[in-house]
Scaffold this motif. Structure first.
Motif, PDB file in Angstrom:
ATOM      1  N   THR A 359     -40.384  13.290 -70.300  1.00 32.45           N
ATOM      2  CA  THR A 359     -41.590  13.280 -71.144  1.00 32.45           C
ATOM      3  C   THR A 359     -42.343  14.607 -71.039  1.00 32.45           C
ATOM      4  O   THR A 359     -42.742  15.197 -72.051  1.00 32.45           O
ATOM      5  CB  THR A 359     -42.524  12.124 -70.708  1.00 32.45           C
ATOM      6  N   LEU A 360     -42.517  15.052 -69.784  1.00 30.07           N
ATOM      7  CA  LEU A 360     -43.242  16.318 -69.582  1.00 30.07           C
ATOM      8  C   LEU A 360     -42.508  17.480 -70.234  1.00 30.07           C
ATOM      9  O   LEU A 360     -43.129  18.354 -70.848  1.00 30.07           O
ATOM     10  CB  LEU A 360     -43.409  16.582 -68.078  1.00 30.07           C
ATOM     11  N   ARG A 361     -41.181  17.466 -70.094  1.00 30.12           N
ATOM     12  CA  ARG A 361     -40.388  18.546 -70.700  1.00 30.12           C
ATOM     13  C   ARG A 361     -40.500  18.480 -72.222  1.00 30.12           C
ATOM     14  O   ARG A 361     -40.639  19.508 -72.881  1.00 30.12           O
ATOM     15  CB  ARG A 361     -38.923  18.436 -70.258  1.00 30.12           C
ATOM     16  N   ALA A 362     -40.454  17.258 -72.794  1.00 27.84           N
ATOM     17  CA  ALA A 362     -40.561  17.114 -74.247  1.00 27.84           C
ATOM     18  C   ALA A 362     -41.921  17.622 -74.729  1.00 27.84           C
ATOM     19  O   ALA A 362     -42.020  18.261 -75.776  1.00 27.84           O
ATOM     20  CB  ALA A 362     -40.381  15.650 -74.636  1.00 27.84           C
ATOM     21  N   MET A 363     -42.953  17.374 -73.923  1.00 26.50           N
ATOM     22  CA  MET A 363     -44.294  17.811 -74.315  1.00 26.50           C
ATOM     23  C   MET A 363     -44.468  19.320 -74.208  1.00 26.50           C
ATOM     24  O   MET A 363     -45.483  19.858 -74.644  1.00 26.50           O
ATOM     25  CB  MET A 363     -45.332  17.110 -73.438  1.00 26.50           C
ATOM     26  N   GLY A 364     -43.516  19.989 -73.587  1.00 22.27           N
ATOM     27  CA  GLY A 364     -43.573  21.449 -73.553  1.00 22.27           C
ATOM     28  C   GLY A 364     -43.716  22.062 -72.178  1.00 22.27           C
ATOM     29  O   GLY A 364     -43.913  23.277 -72.056  1.00 22.27           O
ATOM     30  N   LEU A 365     -43.631  21.247 -71.129  1.00 21.34           N
ATOM     31  CA  LEU A 365     -43.680  21.828 -69.779  1.00 21.34           C
ATOM     32  C   LEU A 365     -42.341  22.514 -69.497  1.00 21.34           C
ATOM     33  O   LEU A 365     -41.278  21.918 -69.679  1.00 21.34           O
ATOM     34  CB  LEU A 365     -43.946  20.723 -68.746  1.00 21.34           C
ATOM     35  N   ARG A 366     -42.413  23.753 -69.064  1.00 18.14           N
ATOM     36  CA  ARG A 366     -41.179  24.514 -68.805  1.00 18.14           C
ATOM     37  C   ARG A 366     -40.460  23.973 -67.570  1.00 18.14           C
ATOM     38  O   ARG A 366     -41.047  23.280 -66.758  1.00 18.14           O
ATOM     39  CB  ARG A 366     -41.516  25.985 -68.575  1.00 18.14           C
ATOM     40  N   ILE A 456     -33.246  16.917 -71.206  1.00 16.25           N
ATOM     41  CA  ILE A 456     -34.417  16.124 -71.617  1.00 16.25           C
ATOM     42  C   ILE A 456     -34.002  14.763 -72.189  1.00 16.25           C
ATOM     43  O   ILE A 456     -34.549  13.724 -71.803  1.00 16.25           O
ATOM     44  CB  ILE A 456     -35.261  16.895 -72.654  1.00 16.25           C
TER      45      ILE A 456
ATOM     46  N   ILE B  59     -35.653  18.700 -78.701  1.00 20.12           N
ATOM     47  CA  ILE B  59     -35.360  18.379 -77.297  1.00 20.12           C
ATOM     48  C   ILE B  59     -33.852  18.263 -77.091  1.00 20.12           C
ATOM     49  O   ILE B  59     -33.390  17.934 -76.003  1.00 20.12           O
ATOM     50  CB  ILE B  59     -36.089  17.095 -76.815  1.00 20.12           C
ATOM     51  N   ASP B  80     -37.188  28.213 -72.265  1.00 24.12           N
ATOM     52  CA  ASP B  80     -38.642  28.376 -72.118  1.00 24.12           C
ATOM     53  C   ASP B  80     -39.323  28.558 -73.472  1.00 24.12           C
ATOM     54  O   ASP B  80     -40.414  28.014 -73.711  1.00 24.12           O
ATOM     55  CB  ASP B  80     -38.950  29.586 -71.218  1.00 24.12           C
ATOM     56  N   SER B  83     -39.589  25.268 -75.042  1.00 20.21           N
ATOM     57  CA  SER B  83     -40.658  24.473 -74.415  1.00 20.21           C
ATOM     58  C   SER B  83     -42.016  24.863 -74.993  1.00 20.21           C
ATOM     59  O   SER B  83     -42.824  24.004 -75.359  1.00 20.21           O
ATOM     60  CB  SER B  83     -40.673  24.691 -72.900  1.00 20.21           C
ATOM     61  N   ARG B  86     -42.366  23.626 -78.548  1.00 17.14           N
ATOM     62  CA  ARG B  86     -42.691  22.193 -78.619  1.00 17.14           C
ATOM     63  C   ARG B  86     -44.158  21.960 -78.270  1.00 17.14           C
ATOM     64  O   ARG B  86     -44.831  21.159 -78.902  1.00 17.14           O
ATOM     65  CB  ARG B  86     -41.812  21.397 -77.636  1.00 17.14           C
ATOM     66  N   ALA B  87     -44.626  22.690 -77.268  1.00 20.10           N
ATOM     67  CA  ALA B  87     -46.028  22.513 -76.854  1.00 20.10           C
ATOM     68  C   ALA B  87     -46.985  22.869 -77.997  1.00 20.10           C
ATOM     69  O   ALA B  87     -48.042  22.254 -78.141  1.00 20.10           O
ATOM     70  CB  ALA B  87     -46.320  23.371 -75.631  1.00 20.10           C
ATOM     71  N   PHE B  92     -45.209  13.929 -79.446  1.00 13.38           N
ATOM     72  CA  PHE B  92     -44.197  12.879 -79.254  1.00 13.38           C
ATOM     73  C   PHE B  92     -44.855  11.532 -78.947  1.00 13.38           C
ATOM     74  O   PHE B  92     -45.802  11.459 -78.162  1.00 13.38           O
ATOM     75  CB  PHE B  92     -43.257  13.236 -78.101  1.00 13.38           C
ATOM     76  N   LEU B 115     -51.296  22.429 -71.220  1.00 13.57           N
ATOM     77  CA  LEU B 115     -50.051  23.193 -71.385  1.00 13.57           C
ATOM     78  C   LEU B 115     -50.248  24.312 -72.415  1.00 13.57           C
ATOM     79  O   LEU B 115     -49.681  25.392 -72.291  1.00 13.57           O
ATOM     80  CB  LEU B 115     -48.917  22.278 -71.852  1.00 13.57           C
TER      81      LEU B 115
END
Lengths: 463, 237
Positions: A359-366, A456, B59, B80, B83, B86-87, B92, B115
Motif C-alpha cells: 500500500t505504501l509503495r502504491a501510494m508513492g513511498l520509494r 507491489i 504499480i 523511484d 514512485s 504515483r505520489a 488508490f 510523501l
C-alpha cells in the motif's frame, strides 16, 4: 507523522513481541556492562595495589630494569635526596605529586642459625613513613581501610618477611603465623637404622633442639657494593602473606637505612629507585615528560631513566589484555544473540505487514522509504534496549555494590568489598550502547532490504 | 487522444510466469480513459481486471505495449521516478481499505501529502476539508480499528484524493461492504469525482456500479470485449 514516530507506533503494535526483543537486549546490555564494570574493578584494583606499593613512576638507572635485578649495588642512584628535593620543588611536578620516596632492592641469604636453616631472600628497603602515605592513595574510591605497615615505629634493625620465608626459617610459631605447617623431619640416611644403639643415641643428642627455639632474630648475608659479604642481624616483627607464593617464599622488607648499611656499609648510601606517586594515573604522561626533561638537564651525570608502573608490573598489562579479550568475546556473543533476536522480530514484522508495504509503495513511498522505516524500527529497538540495559546495569551494579559481597582481587592479600564500576564509566557505557544500537540497525537491514524489494502487486495480493 | 487524457494504453500485454507455465493475463489492450470520467472495468474473476488496473495505476509494468499516464510513458521510468509519479498523480482505493492501522483517520489522509512534501498548514487545511467532505470530520482522531467498514472506505477515498491526483484507481471498492453501504460509497465516489474533477477508474462486477459509470469497459480472458459509453455501446470482440 515522521518516520521515527511511525516506526515507534509500529513497534507498539505488537507490544509483547517488542517487549520480548527488548528484554533480550536489556539482558544482553546489562551482561556486557556488568562484566565491563567487573573488569574495571579488577583493573582499578590491581592499579591501586601497585600504585600504593610502588608508585606511578620510578626513577631508576636506565639499565636497572633489564640488568639490575639481584645486582642492586651496581645500579644505585647517587645523591638521590637531591633528586627528590628537585622533584618536590619543581613547579610542574609538585602539584601532581603526592609522595616521592627512595627504595633500595636487596637480595641475599637469610638464616635462622639457631634452627640451622637458611634460604635466599629478595626484597627491599624503604622509608616506612612514606610507604604508609603511599598506601592512602585511593583514586578509584575503593572501600579500603589501609593499615600502617608492620615496620611502622619499629627499630632500624626490624624486618618483615613473607609467610614462606617464615615457614622455611621455622619462625611461624614465634611469629604466631596461622596455617603454617611444620617442616617434615628429614629422612634418616639409608643404613643409619643399622648403626649400633650407642652411636644412634649420640647422633640424636647432637641434633639441634629446634622445638625449643622461640626467637625472631635472623641474620641476613648480602653482597656489599665492594663484592665482599656483609651481614646484618634483623629482628623479624611480622610474617605477611604477599599474595603470590613465589614472593611469599622469598620476601623480606627492611628499613631503608638498614638495607643501605647492608649493601653500602659505611660508604655513601644510594637507592635503586625513587618511587613517585601522583594524584591521578592520567598525569603519568605529563609527569614523565617533565621528569625526563629534569633528569637530562640537571642530573645528566647519571644515566637515569623513568619507568611507569605498567612497565614495571607486566602482570598488570597481561591481566588487562586477558579481561579485554574475555570482554570482547562476551560482547561478540551477546551481539550475535541480539542480531538474531532483532532480525527475527523485524522479519516477522515484514511478513505481517506485507500488504501495508504494498500500500505504501502504491501510494508513492520509494523503496528507500520502506527500508528506512524498518531500519528506524531496528534503530529504536536498539536505542530503547540500550537505554534500558544501561539503566538496568547501573541499578544492578548499585545493588551488588551495596550487597556486602567481598573478594580478593589480584595483588591483594585481604578481601575487599566487590565493586562493579558501571556508573561514571562513560566510555564503557557509550561504547556498549552504540555497539548495541549498531547491531540492532544491522540486524534490521536485511529484513528492511527484503521489504523494500517487494513487488507491489504481489505485496498487495498477500494474504 | 485528447491532450488531457489521463491514461492511454496501446497494444498492452502482460503474462504471468507461474513456475514453468506462462499464463497470459492481458493481450492487445488498447484503451483510453477520458478525463473527469467515472470508468468501471467489469469482468468475471480471473478476467484480468486487477492486472489492467495495476498497469493503469503504474504499480506493475506491461511485458509489451505502451502505458501512458498523464502524458508520460512509464516504460522508461526508474522505480523511484515511478514512485514519485504515483505520489503526484495517483490515488488508490483498495477492496480491504488498506489504511495504516497505527495512524488515525486524519494521519492516514495526511500521509500522501507528507510523501508529496506539502507544507504543514496546507496539509491540515486539505485533510480537514476532505474528512469533512466524506462526513468524517468528527472521526479524525479515530484509528481504523475504531471505524466501521463504510467509514474506513470513506477515509480511503479522502486519502486517495488528498494530493488532488489526476486519476483515482479503486479495486473492487464495494466488495467488502454490504449493499447499502456499497451504494453509499459509490455515491460518495461519484460526488467526489465531480467535485474534484478527477478521473475514477475502478474494477467491479456489480451491475449497480456499472449503471452509475460514464464508461464501462468489459473484459474477458484478458481482452477488452466491450466498451459502453453513456448509452452508446461499442462492440470490439
Amino acid at each position: 507523522m515522521n518516520t521515527i514516530l511511525l516506526a515507534l507506533r509500529n513497534l507498539l503494535r505488537n507490544r509483547r513481541r517488542s517487549l520480548t526483543t527488548l528484554l533480550a537486549m536489556i539482558i544482553g546490555a546489562s551482561a556486557i556492562l556488568l562484566f565491563g564494570g567487573y573488569s574495571r574493578n579488577i583493573t582499578y584494583g590491581m592499579q591501586t595495589g601497585i600504585v600504593q606499593r610502588t608508585g606511578h613512576l620510578q626513577i631508576q638507572h636506565k639499565d636497572f630494569y633489564l640488568y639490575g635485578n639481584g645486582n642492586a649495588a651496581a645500579y644505585g642512584i647517587a645523591n638521590y635526596p637531591d633528586i627528590i628535593d628537585k622533584v618536590k620543588q619543581d613547579p610542574v611536578l609538585a602539584p601532581m605529586l603526592t609522595v616521592a620516596t627512595p627504595t633500595l632492592q636487596v637480595s641475599g641469604i637469610a638464616g635462622n642459625f639457631d634452627a640451622g636453616v637458611s634460604r635466599t631472600v629478595i626484597g627491599g628497603g624503604s622509608v616506612i613513613v612514606d610507604q604508609n602515605r603511599m598506601r592512602l592513595w585511593n583514586d578509584y574510591h575503593f572501600p579500603l581501610k589501609p593499615q600502617p605497615l608492620a615496620l611502622t615505629g619499629t627499630s632500624e634493625d626490624s624486618a618483615v618477611i613473607g609467610i614462606g620465608v617464615a615457614r622455611v626459617l621455622q619462625l611461624c610459631e614465634s611469629l604466631n603465623v596461622a596455617n603454617c605447617p611444620q617442616a617434615p623431619e628429614k629422612q634418616e640416611v639409608a643404613g643409619s637404622r643399622n648403626a649400633p644403639d650407642d652411636i644412634a643415641l649420640l647422633s640424636a643428642l647432637e641434633k639441634p633442639d629446634r622445638s625449643a627455639k622461640n626467637g625472631t632474630r635472623i641474620e641476613m648475608l648480602a653482597a656489599s657494593v665492594h663484592g665482599a659479604p656483609n651481614m646484618a642481624g634483623l629482628n623479624i616483627v611480622k610474617a605477611e602473606t604477599q599474595g603470590i607464593k613465589e614472593l611469599d617464599d622469598m620476601y623480606i622488607g627492611l628499613h631503608l637505612a638498614q638495607a643501605q648499611k647492608l649493601i653500602y656499609g659505611s660508604g655513601d648510601p644510594k637507592a635503586t629507585a625513587i618511587a613517585l606517586q601522583l594524584r591521578h594515573t592520567r598525569q603519568i604522561p605529563a609527569a614523565r615528560a617533565r621528569l625526563e626533561q629534569l633528569l637530562s638537564t640537571q642530573f645528566k651525570n647519571q644515566a637515569l631513566g623513568v619507568q611507569d608502573f605498567a612497565k614495571l608490573n607486566p602482570l598488570y598489562g597481561q591481566s588487562i589484555a586477558m579481561f579485554g579479550t574475555i570482554f570482547s568475546f562476551i560482547a561478540l556473543l551477546i551481539g550475535s544473540i541480539v542480531l538474531f533476536t532483532v532480525g527475527n522480530t523485524m522479519s516477522m514484522a515484514v511478513v505481517e505487514r506485507t500488504v501495508e508495504i504494498g500500500t505504501l509503495r502504491a501510494m508513492g513511498l520509494r523503496r528507500g522509504g520502506i527500508r528506512l522505516l524498518f531500519m528506524c524500527e531496528g534503530f529504536l529497538l536498539g536505542v530503547i534496549g540500550a537505554a534500558l540495559g544501561v539503566a538496568s546495569a547501573v541499578l544492578l551494579s548499585a545493588l551488588i555494590n551495596q550487597s556486602g559481597l567481598t573478594w580478593i582481587p589480584p595483588g591483594y592479600v585481604v578481601a575487599v568489598p566487590l565493586n562493579i564500576y558501571v556508573w561514571g564509566e562513560t566510555t564503557l557505557i557509550v561504547g556498549s550502547a552504540i555497539g548495541l544500537i549498531l547491531v540492532a540497525i544491522l540486524s534490521a537491514w536485511w529484513p528492511a532490504n527484503r521489504a523494500s524489494k517487494m513487488v507491489i502487486v504481489d505485496a498487495l495480493r498477500h494474504v | 487522444m485528447q491532450p488531457d487524457t489521463p491514461v492511454l494504453l496501446k497494444q498492452v500485454g502482460k503474462t504471468y510466469h507461474l513456475d514453468s507455465v506462462d499464463v497470459p493475463a492481458l493481450s492487445d489492450i488498447n484503451l483510453e480513459i477520458r478525463p473527469n470520467c467515472f470508468t468501471v472495468i467489469s469482468g468475471a474473476s480471473g478476467s484480468g481486471k486487477t492486472t489492467l488496473l495495476n498497469l493503469i495505476g503504474c504499480i506493475d509494468r506491461p511485458d509489451h505495449g505502451e502505458v501512458i499516464v498523464a502524458g508520460q510513458a512509464i516504460r522508461k521510468m526508474s522505480d523511484d521516478e515511478l514512485s514519485d509519479f504515483r505520489a503526484r498523480h495517483m490515488g488508490f482505493i483498495f477492496q480491504n481499505f488498506n489504511l495504516l492501522p497505527v495512524l488515525t483517520a486524519y494521519e492516514n489522509v495526511e500521509y500522501p501529502l507528507l510523501l508529496a512534501k506539502v507544507p504543514a498548514a496546507q496539509r491540515r487545511e486539505r485533510v480537514l476539508s476532505l474528512l469533512d467532505a466524506v462526513g468524517l470530520a468528527d472521526r479524525a482522531g479515530n484509528q481504523p480499528g475504531q471505524l466501521s467498514g463504510g467509514q474506513r472506505q470513506r477515509v480511503a477515498i479522502a486519502r486517495a484524493l488528498a494530493t488532488a491526483p489526476k486519476l483515482v484507481l479503486a479495486d473492487e471498492p464495494t466488495a467488502n461492504l454490504d449493499s447499502q453501504t456499497g451504494a453509499a460509497i459509490i455515491a460518495l465516489m461519484r460526488k467526489m469525482q465531480r467535485e474534484h474533477h478527477v478521473a475514477f477508474v475502478f474494477s467491479s462486477h456489480d451491475p449497480q456500479v456499472q449503471a452509475e459509470a460514464d464508461e464501462a469497459v468489459f473484459i474477458r480472458d484478458g481482452r477488452i470485449v466491450n466498451i459502453e459509453r453513456h448509452e452508446e455501446s461499442e462492440v470490439l470482440a
